[in-house]
Write a protein that holds these residues in place. Structure first.
Motif, PDB file in Angstrom:
ATOM      1  N   ALA A 121       0.816  -1.216   0.000  1.00  0.00           N
ATOM      2  CA  ALA A 121       0.000   0.000   0.000  1.00  0.00           C
ATOM      3  C   ALA A 121       0.848   1.264   0.000  1.00  0.00           C
ATOM      4  N   VAL A 122       2.116   1.135   0.397  1.00  0.00           N
ATOM      5  CA  VAL A 122       3.003   2.308   0.396  1.00  0.00           C
ATOM      6  C   VAL A 122       3.184   2.840  -1.014  1.00  0.00           C
ATOM      7  N   ALA A 123       3.365   1.949  -1.970  1.00  0.00           N
ATOM      8  CA  ALA A 123       3.534   2.329  -3.379  1.00  0.00           C
ATOM      9  C   ALA A 123       2.893   1.240  -4.221  1.00  0.00           C
ATOM     10  N   PRO A 124       1.594   1.322  -4.492  1.00  0.00           N
ATOM     11  CA  PRO A 124       0.897   0.261  -5.220  1.00  0.00           C
ATOM     12  C   PRO A 124       1.535  -0.014  -6.585  1.00  0.00           C
ATOM     13  N   GLY A 125       1.746  -1.300  -6.849  1.00  0.00           N
ATOM     14  CA  GLY A 125       2.298  -1.697  -8.132  1.00  0.00           C
ATOM     15  C   GLY A 125       3.808  -1.659  -8.218  1.00  0.00           C
ATOM     16  N   ALA A 126       4.499  -1.145  -7.183  1.00  0.00           N
ATOM     17  CA  ALA A 126       5.958  -1.058  -7.216  1.00  0.00           C
ATOM     18  C   ALA A 126       6.581  -2.372  -6.742  1.00  0.00           C
ATOM     19  N   PHE A 127       7.787  -2.641  -7.209  1.00  0.00           N
ATOM     20  CA  PHE A 127       8.466  -3.890  -6.876  1.00  0.00           C
ATOM     21  C   PHE A 127       9.014  -3.879  -5.452  1.00  0.00           C
ATOM     22  N   ALA A 128       9.669  -2.787  -5.058  1.00  0.00           N
ATOM     23  CA  ALA A 128      10.386  -2.768  -3.787  1.00  0.00           C
ATOM     24  C   ALA A 128       9.487  -3.021  -2.574  1.00  0.00           C
ATOM     25  N   PRO A 129       8.343  -2.330  -2.418  1.00  0.00           N
ATOM     26  CA  PRO A 129       7.498  -2.615  -1.249  1.00  0.00           C
ATOM     27  C   PRO A 129       6.963  -4.038  -1.240  1.00  0.00           C
ATOM     28  N   LEU A 130       6.612  -4.555  -2.419  1.00  0.00           N
ATOM     29  CA  LEU A 130       6.112  -5.923  -2.494  1.00  0.00           C
ATOM     30  C   LEU A 130       7.199  -6.913  -2.090  1.00  0.00           C
ATOM     31  N   TYR A 131       8.413  -6.692  -2.567  1.00  0.00           N
ATOM     32  CA  TYR A 131       9.545  -7.546  -2.208  1.00  0.00           C
ATOM     33  C   TYR A 131       9.823  -7.465  -0.706  1.00  0.00           C
ATOM     34  N   ALA A 132       9.809  -6.255  -0.160  1.00  0.00           N
ATOM     35  CA  ALA A 132      10.059  -6.095   1.279  1.00  0.00           C
ATOM     36  C   ALA A 132       8.966  -6.758   2.105  1.00  0.00           C
ATOM     37  N   GLY A 133       7.712  -6.634   1.664  1.00  0.00           N
ATOM     38  CA  GLY A 133       6.619  -7.257   2.399  1.00  0.00           C
ATOM     39  C   GLY A 133       6.714  -8.774   2.397  1.00  0.00           C
ATOM     40  N   LEU A 134       7.060  -9.357   1.266  1.00  0.00           N
ATOM     41  CA  LEU A 134       7.205 -10.810   1.184  1.00  0.00           C
ATOM     42  C   LEU A 134       8.350 -11.300   2.075  1.00  0.00           C
ATOM     43  N   ALA A 135       9.483 -10.602   2.035  1.00  0.00           N
ATOM     44  CA  ALA A 135      10.616 -10.999   2.877  1.00  0.00           C
ATOM     45  C   ALA A 135      10.272 -10.856   4.357  1.00  0.00           C
ATOM     46  N   LEU A 136       9.546  -9.783   4.707  1.00  0.00           N
ATOM     47  CA  LEU A 136       9.171  -9.568   6.103  1.00  0.00           C
ATOM     48  C   LEU A 136       8.223 -10.656   6.597  1.00  0.00           C
ATOM     49  N   ALA A 137       7.360 -11.141   5.710  1.00  0.00           N
ATOM     50  CA  ALA A 137       6.426 -12.194   6.100  1.00  0.00           C
ATOM     51  C   ALA A 137       7.102 -13.555   6.215  1.00  0.00           C
ATOM     52  N   LEU A 138       8.255 -13.734   5.573  1.00  0.00           N
ATOM     53  CA  LEU A 138       8.896 -15.053   5.520  1.00  0.00           C
ATOM     54  C   LEU A 138       9.999 -15.259   6.549  1.00  0.00           C
ATOM     55  N   TRP A 139      10.647 -14.199   7.014  1.00  0.00           N
ATOM     56  CA  TRP A 139      11.874 -14.366   7.777  1.00  0.00           C
ATOM     57  C   TRP A 139      11.653 -15.047   9.124  1.00  0.00           C
ATOM     58  N   VAL A 140      10.439 -14.925   9.693  1.00  0.00           N
ATOM     59  CA  VAL A 140      10.194 -15.456  11.031  1.00  0.00           C
ATOM     60  C   VAL A 140      10.373 -16.975  11.071  1.00  0.00           C
ATOM     61  N   GLU A 141       9.941 -17.676  10.013  1.00  0.00           N
ATOM     62  CA  GLU A 141      10.084 -19.128   9.995  1.00  0.00           C
ATOM     63  C   GLU A 141      11.554 -19.540  10.089  1.00  0.00           C
ATOM     64  N   TYR A 142      12.403 -18.843   9.342  1.00  0.00           N
ATOM     65  CA  TYR A 142      13.834 -19.156   9.395  1.00  0.00           C
ATOM     66  C   TYR A 142      14.398 -18.851  10.787  1.00  0.00           C
ATOM     67  N   PHE A 143      13.967 -17.738  11.349  1.00  0.00           N
ATOM     68  CA  PHE A 143      14.433 -17.364  12.688  1.00  0.00           C
ATOM     69  C   PHE A 143      14.082 -18.435  13.712  1.00  0.00           C
ATOM     70  N   ARG A 144      12.831 -18.880  13.714  1.00  0.00           N
ATOM     71  CA  ARG A 144      12.376 -19.846  14.718  1.00  0.00           C
ATOM     72  C   ARG A 144      13.074 -21.196  14.550  1.00  0.00           C
ATOM     73  N   VAL A 145      13.203 -21.662  13.312  1.00  0.00           N
ATOM     74  CA  VAL A 145      13.823 -22.965  13.071  1.00  0.00           C
ATOM     75  C   VAL A 145      15.312 -22.930  13.421  1.00  0.00           C
ATOM     76  N   VAL A 146      16.022 -21.906  12.956  1.00  0.00           N
ATOM     77  CA  VAL A 146      17.462 -21.821  13.221  1.00  0.00           C
ATOM     78  C   VAL A 146      17.727 -21.615  14.705  1.00  0.00           C
ATOM     79  N   ARG A 147      16.922 -20.804  15.338  1.00  0.00           N
ATOM     80  CA  ARG A 147      17.096 -20.577  16.777  1.00  0.00           C
ATOM     81  C   ARG A 147      16.925 -21.872  17.574  1.00  0.00           C
ATOM     82  N   ALA A 148      15.850 -22.623  17.279  1.00  0.00           N
ATOM     83  CA  ALA A 148      15.605 -23.859  18.022  1.00  0.00           C
ATOM     84  C   ALA A 148      16.678 -24.906  17.743  1.00  0.00           C
ATOM     85  N   ALA A 149      17.042 -25.068  16.462  1.00  0.00           N
ATOM     86  CA  ALA A 149      18.056 -26.071  16.124  1.00  0.00           C
ATOM     87  C   ALA A 149      19.425 -25.686  16.670  1.00  0.00           C
ATOM     88  N   SER A 150      19.770 -24.401  16.605  1.00  0.00           N
ATOM     89  CA  SER A 150      21.095 -23.964  17.050  1.00  0.00           C
ATOM     90  C   SER A 150      21.248 -24.093  18.561  1.00  0.00           C
TER      91      SER A 150
END
Length: 259
Positions: A121-150
């Protein structure tokens, strides 16, 4: 499992070939020809032309490059950030781990698609906000798995022995943590790429993702859906490509699941 792996690699190879060979067809996916709308597949237009006379083969190839490229970029960013933060939390512990876990829980409290929509919604149709939103939604899974395994790996005897012998963090991560974390991260990456491709298609289909003149699988579906009765051969290729792509990634993820 070997059969599933072969199917996954064959599908990915075919889709990659289609995406890479698209520019060699000699057609511009953006050029319109209103005198040649909704044509059948031919030697000039291998998958026919859409409702604006654009070549469907090159548009499908461009959509695959954009959808898969954006998905892989978002997954890579999420994997690097989430893994680094998860390892930091497990290594340092204490208030560092508590703060990072609190931030991860706050992100997890919001649905992933809602996060993407808020960023887009920050910039409809732009690549950068969409890319940032997708990465922000995905990183938590990696954090939780790596934290628990480590945490369990760092408490193990091999790591404790390495520390007593004076080996630094780089050696410990490279020799003891990475071999155990790599299969888990590969599984998460395959699942994440499949989910991201579907999320991009869903956002494009409802008109809140990338916008024309960008060529994306969800946009192709929403543009061609009104013509499915008159020209079903136009809607079939993007549907088949989306199904094949997600199926291949899911099969690859299932193959990489630890036994």
């Amino acid at each position: 499992m070997k059969t599933a792996r072969r199917i996954a690699f064959v599908l990915l190879a075919l889709l990659a070939a289609l995406a890479l060979l698209g520019p060699l067809a000699g057609q511009d996916p953006r050029v319109q020809d209103l005198e040649r709308v909704r044509e059948w597949p031919s030697a000039a237009h291998w998958l026919g032309t859409d409702h604006l006379g654009r070549d469907q083969f090159t548009r499908l190839a461009a959509a695959l490059r954009l959808s898969l490229g954006l998905a892989l970029a978002a997954v890579a960013a999420a994997a690097v950030a989430g893994s680094a933060l998860g390892l930091l939390a497990a290594w340092r512990g204490g208030w560092t781990e508590r703060l990072l876990a609190l931030f991860a829980d706050a992100v997890m409290a919001l649905p992933g698609l809602l996060l993407v929509l808020l960023m887009a919604a920050v910039a409809p149709g732009a690549f950068a906000p969409l890319y940032a939103g997708l990465a922000l939604a995905l990183w938590v899974e990696y954090f939780r798995v790596v934290r628990a395994a480590s945490r369990s790996l760092l408490a193990g005897e091999p790591v404790q022995a390495a520390r007593l012998l004076g080996f630094g963090p780089g050696y410990v991560v490279r020799r003891h943590l990475w071999p155990e974390l790599a299969p888990l991260l590969a599984t998460l990456a395959a699942f994440g790429a499949a989910g991201t491709v579907l999320a991009l298609a869903a956002l494009g289909f409802v008109g809140v993702g990338l916008q024309p003149p960008a060529t994306e699988l969800g946009l192709m579906l929403i543009e061609l859906l009104p013509y499915w009765r008159e020209a079903p051969w136009l809607l079939a290729p993007p549907v088949a490509a989306l199904l094949a792509l997600t199926t291949a990634l899911m099969l690859l993820a299932d193959r990489r699941m630890p036994q």
